[in-house]
Design a protein around this motif. Structure first.
Motif, mmCIF file in Angstrom:
data_model
loop_
_atom_site.group_PDB
_atom_site.id
_atom_site.type_symbol
_atom_site.label_atom_id
_atom_site.label_comp_id
_atom_site.label_asym_id
_atom_site.label_seq_id
_atom_site.Cartn_x
_atom_site.Cartn_y
_atom_site.Cartn_z
ATOM 1 N N ALA A 190 79.298 11.631 25.294
ATOM 2 C CA ALA A 190 78.587 12.807 25.816
ATOM 3 C C ALA A 190 77.315 12.383 26.545
ATOM 4 O O ALA A 190 76.717 11.344 26.231
ATOM 5 C CB ALA A 190 78.235 13.766 24.685
ATOM 6 N N GLY A 191 76.899 13.202 27.505
ATOM 7 C CA GLY A 191 75.647 12.972 28.206
ATOM 8 C C GLY A 191 74.523 13.794 27.618
ATOM 9 O O GLY A 191 74.756 14.846 27.010
ATOM 10 N N PRO A 192 73.268 13.367 27.751
ATOM 11 C CA PRO A 192 72.139 14.111 27.192
ATOM 12 C C PRO A 192 71.909 15.430 27.922
ATOM 13 O O PRO A 192 72.273 15.586 29.089
ATOM 14 C CB PRO A 192 70.966 13.155 27.393
ATOM 15 C CG PRO A 192 71.356 12.318 28.566
ATOM 16 C CD PRO A 192 72.845 12.147 28.468
ATOM 17 N N SER A 193 71.280 16.356 27.210
ATOM 18 C CA SER A 193 70.921 17.653 27.783
ATOM 19 C C SER A 193 69.407 17.779 27.874
ATOM 20 O O SER A 193 68.656 16.967 27.318
ATOM 21 C CB SER A 193 71.473 18.793 26.922
ATOM 22 O OG SER A 193 70.696 18.944 25.734
ATOM 23 N N ILE A 194 68.957 18.838 28.543
ATOM 24 C CA ILE A 194 67.525 19.081 28.623
ATOM 25 C C ILE A 194 66.934 19.345 27.250
ATOM 26 O O ILE A 194 65.757 19.066 27.010
ATOM 27 C CB ILE A 194 67.187 20.237 29.586
ATOM 28 C CG1 ILE A 194 67.901 21.546 29.198
ATOM 29 C CG2 ILE A 194 67.513 19.856 31.020
ATOM 30 C CD1 ILE A 194 67.476 22.751 30.010
ATOM 31 N N TRP A 195 67.733 19.862 26.313
ATOM 32 C CA TRP A 195 67.199 20.129 24.983
ATOM 33 C C TRP A 195 67.043 18.858 24.177
ATOM 34 O O TRP A 195 66.128 18.751 23.352
ATOM 35 C CB TRP A 195 68.049 21.173 24.256
ATOM 36 C CG TRP A 195 67.466 22.514 24.520
ATOM 37 C CD1 TRP A 195 67.897 23.443 25.415
ATOM 38 C CD2 TRP A 195 66.264 23.030 23.952
ATOM 39 N NE1 TRP A 195 67.050 24.518 25.428
ATOM 40 C CE2 TRP A 195 66.041 24.294 24.535
ATOM 41 C CE3 TRP A 195 65.367 22.564 23.008
ATOM 42 C CZ2 TRP A 195 64.943 25.088 24.203
ATOM 43 C CZ3 TRP A 195 64.273 23.353 22.668
ATOM 44 C CH2 TRP A 195 64.071 24.597 23.263
ATOM 45 N N GLN A 196 67.884 17.877 24.409
ATOM 46 C CA GLN A 196 67.665 16.605 23.731
ATOM 47 C C GLN A 196 66.358 15.979 24.218
ATOM 48 O O GLN A 196 65.563 15.470 23.414
ATOM 49 C CB GLN A 196 68.835 15.660 23.980
ATOM 50 C CG GLN A 196 68.731 14.402 23.137
ATOM 51 C CD GLN A 196 69.806 13.407 23.460
ATOM 52 O OE1 GLN A 196 70.496 13.514 24.462
ATOM 53 N NE2 GLN A 196 69.940 12.396 22.599
ATOM 54 N N ARG A 197 66.113 16.030 25.509
ATOM 55 C CA ARG A 197 64.849 15.522 26.054
ATOM 56 C C ARG A 197 63.656 16.283 25.489
ATOM 57 O O ARG A 197 62.659 15.701 25.059
ATOM 58 C CB ARG A 197 64.849 15.650 27.581
ATOM 59 C CG ARG A 197 65.614 14.582 28.311
ATOM 60 C CD ARG A 197 65.448 14.804 29.794
ATOM 61 N NE ARG A 197 66.082 13.753 30.564
ATOM 62 C CZ ARG A 197 66.211 13.789 31.886
ATOM 63 N NH1 ARG A 197 65.745 14.825 32.579
ATOM 64 N NH2 ARG A 197 66.792 12.794 32.514
ATOM 65 N N PHE A 198 63.749 17.608 25.506
ATOM 66 C CA PHE A 198 62.640 18.469 25.077
ATOM 67 C C PHE A 198 62.291 18.191 23.617
ATOM 68 O O PHE A 198 61.115 18.036 23.256
ATOM 69 C CB PHE A 198 63.045 19.927 25.288
ATOM 70 C CG PHE A 198 61.924 20.923 25.166
ATOM 71 C CD1 PHE A 198 61.218 21.323 26.281
ATOM 72 C CD2 PHE A 198 61.604 21.485 23.943
ATOM 73 C CE1 PHE A 198 60.191 22.264 26.184
ATOM 74 C CE2 PHE A 198 60.580 22.427 23.834
ATOM 75 C CZ PHE A 198 59.874 22.808 24.957
#
Length: 449
Positions: free
Chosen positions: A30-38
């Protein structure tokens, strides 16, 4: 037993969102999402250190979680798919292992006679697409339609109820205007652009479904009824702005082909553009249903200092949840009747409704007694029944949430679940509210009378 207002085919279920419960955000390609970054930026989280890396570990415990749903008597389960699980770069290459997870989830639900309601986007935009501008990029409508089409071709037929977007207002208000949610921007000029591209993406996803799908598709919005604090001209005008900003901004383009331009121009001033007619035609597609998420109301007064609506809520002397939301069930009936009177008797589903109240981190030997949540569910489901009595075509109710989970930037401090999760052991314990809800389902709401 008193006759229930709920029709015999009324659909009872519960809801979750992918990033809030799944954990394993980068598992199986899976690729990262903006929520993983946040979540991994402690400057942004109200609960620094809380992330979705493990959450409820649903990615590894899916089969037992579905068995629990069956034990509780759920007839439906509303869940979202992780865009980055399926398309790690947001477009292009399909990650088959990610798609296979949702394929297994759907099959497991059906094997337990639970109807899947699939939401394509519940806020977790792939980080790779955010790097390309996210919802500020007009190409986002194409990206979303591509992603949606992959899922339609894989799951339509087994999934018969689809949702394009969950709460686009929250994405824009929290993510692009106030910075409280991913991607964490604070820009008045960005917010209308993000809104418009989200709605274009919704329209394109519906068009894609009509080309390949054979069942039902809709949009989910969050509605917060607004009541003026007084009968002054200023408070009434402030209430109209707040109502247009939160409740009409997404429904009217989707269902009527127009924005509430008068109020939105008052709110955004020069930041509110004039959108092309062809864009509005793209957004306004025939929908089979609308999903409504309801939690609370707001009593509104004029407030010149409050950006950008020049309106602010007035605290009420009432029970409040741990998120600070007033408990006011009559507004749920008012809201459903308002929708019918404004947009016609389009089929509706309550796709989220619930409350966060304090629960201990670990369940005791007698389980979890949550009387305030029980009262919230009982009174709000009764309010839905009253709307049905008044002729509103409500066809289902999804409790929020099935499980205690990551409450976005608030982390694990707020528990909405009807099932308690011990985050250290991942033990699931149905609360008293879950047992109440099971009985409501068993009697089709007749036990509420």
């Amino acid at each position: 037993m008193t006759r229930s207002p709920f029709p015999d085919n009324f659909l009872w279920g519960a809801a979750t969102a992918a990033y809030q419960i799944e954990g394993s955000p980068l598992a199986d390609g899976a690729g990262p999402s903006i929520w993983q970054r946040f979540c991994h930026d402690p400057r942004l989280m109200a609960a620094p250190g809380d992330t979705g890396d493990i959450a409820c570990d649903h990615y590894n415990r899916m089969e037992s979680d579905v068995a629990l749903m069956k034990q509780l008597g759920l007839q439906a389960y509303r869940f979202s798919t992780g865009w980055g699980r399926i398309l790690p770069e947001g477009v292009g290459r399909v990650n088959q292992k990610g798609l296979d997870f949702y394929d297994r989830l759907v099959d497991t639900l059906l094997a337990h006679d639970i109807e899947p309601l699939l939401t394509l986007h519940h806020w977790d935009l792939p980080a790779a697409l955010d790097d390309r501008g996210g919802w500020l990029n007009r190409d986002s409508a194409d990206w979303f339609a591509e992603y949606a089409d992959i899922l339609y071709r894989a799951l339509d037929g087994r999934v018969k109820k689809w949702v394009t977007l969950n709460e686009p207002w929250v994405i824009t208000d929290g993510g692009y205007l106030h910075g409280a949610l991913a991607p964490g921007h604070r820009n008045m000029f960005e917010a209308p652009i993000a809104t418009h591209n989200l709605m274009r993406a919704h329209g394109r996803a519906v068009q894609a479904y009509r080309a390949t799908g054979a069942h039902e598709i809709g949009l989910v919005v969050n509605i917060e009824p607004k009541y003026p604090a007084s009968d002054s001209i200023e408070d009434i005008a402030a209430t109209a702005r707040a109502h247009a900003y939160m409740n009409r901004q997404y429904l009217e383009p989707a269902l009527l082909g127009r924005y509430p331009d008068k109020e939105l121009k008052e709110i955004f001033g020069p930041a509110w553009p004039q959108w092309p007619a062809e864009d509005m035609a793209e957004i306004c597609q025939k929908l089979d249903f609308i999903g409504i998420n309801y939690y609370t109301r707001a009593v509104v007064r004029a407030d010149p200092a409050q950006w950008p609506q020049r309106a602010s809520p007035v605290p009420q002397n009432a029970t409040h949840t741990t998120t600070g939301w007033e408990v006011y069930p009559p507004a749920m009936t008012d809201m459903l009747v308002w929708f019918r009177d404004s947009f016609g008797n389009i089929p509706l589903y309550i796709t989220e409704n619930g409350a966060a109240f304090y629960d201990p981190p670990q369940a005791g030997p007698d389980g979890i007694d949550d009387p305030l949540r029980c009262d919230y569910l009982r009174s709000h489901i009764s309010a839905v029944g009253e709307a049905i009595r008044q002729g509103v075509d409500v066809r289902g109710y999804m409790a929020w949430s099935l499980l205690d989970n990551l409450e976005w930037s608030l982390g694990y401090s707020k528990r909405f679940g009807i099932v308690h999760v011990d985050y250290e052991s991942q033990q699931r314990t149905p609360k008293r509210s879950a047992h109440l809800y099971s009985e409501i389902i068993r009697t089709n709401g007749a036990n509420l009378a």
